[in-house]
Design a protein around this motif. Structure first.
Motif, short mmCIF file in Angstrom:
data_model
loop_
_atom_site.label_atom_id
_atom_site.label_comp_id
_atom_site.label_asym_id
_atom_site.label_seq_id
_atom_site.Cartn_x
_atom_site.Cartn_y
_atom_site.Cartn_z
N UNK A 132 23.72 -82.12 6.76
CA UNK A 132 23.67 -81.34 5.57
C UNK A 132 23.73 -79.84 5.41
N UNK A 133 23.31 -79.02 6.32
CA UNK A 133 23.51 -77.53 6.20
C UNK A 133 24.82 -77.31 6.30
N UNK A 134 25.69 -77.89 7.12
CA UNK A 134 27.20 -77.54 7.00
C UNK A 134 27.71 -78.13 5.73
N UNK A 137 29.55 -75.30 3.00
CA UNK A 137 30.95 -75.65 2.49
C UNK A 137 30.97 -75.38 1.22
N UNK A 138 29.95 -76.03 0.55
CA UNK A 138 29.69 -75.97 -0.95
C UNK A 138 29.82 -74.73 -1.52
N UNK A 139 29.17 -73.88 -0.59
CA UNK A 139 28.84 -72.25 -1.00
C UNK A 139 30.21 -71.60 -0.78
N UNK A 140 30.99 -72.09 0.00
CA UNK A 140 32.25 -71.57 0.27
C UNK A 140 33.34 -71.84 -0.62
N UNK A 141 33.07 -73.08 -1.29
CA UNK A 141 34.03 -73.70 -2.12
C UNK A 141 34.25 -73.01 -3.57
#
Length: 99
Positions: free
Chosen positions: A7-9, A13-17
């Motif tokens: 979940x943290x990963x 990834x959402x933040x980096x998208x």
């Protein structure tokens, strides 16, 4: 690997998208500390927009900030994330070259 790790990963990834967030992180990889003003000038974006991205990256633990006079300077928490981003960009460029 636990569900909480996955979940943290996924959240990271959402933040980096977001291409602007990626640009900010890569700028800070090349310059150890930049002011919000300098970042918005380099990206040629509105200062308020850049400030929102910087706040999001800081509150999620990817950046640290320090105030010096009227300016706020930002730095990366660590370089591991930037290495990951560069590898990811390399993979994308390789994929585009092969298509």
């Amino acid at each position: 690997m636990t569900d909480s790790t996955l979940i943290k990963a996924s959240e990271l990834l959402k933040l980096l998208a977001n291409p602007i967030r990626l640009q900010i992180l890569l700028l800070l990889a090349d310059q150890p500390s930049l002011s919000g003003k300098t970042i918005h000038q380099l990206l040629e974006l509105d200062a308020k927009t850049v400030a929102q991205y910087l706040i999001k990256l800081r509150t999620k633990g990817l950046l640290v900030s320090r105030r010096q006079g009227h300016e706020v300077y930002y730095s990366l928490v660590n370089d591991a994330l930037v290495n990951f981003i560069r590898q990811l960009i390399g993979l994308v460029e390789q994929k585009l070259a092969n298509d």
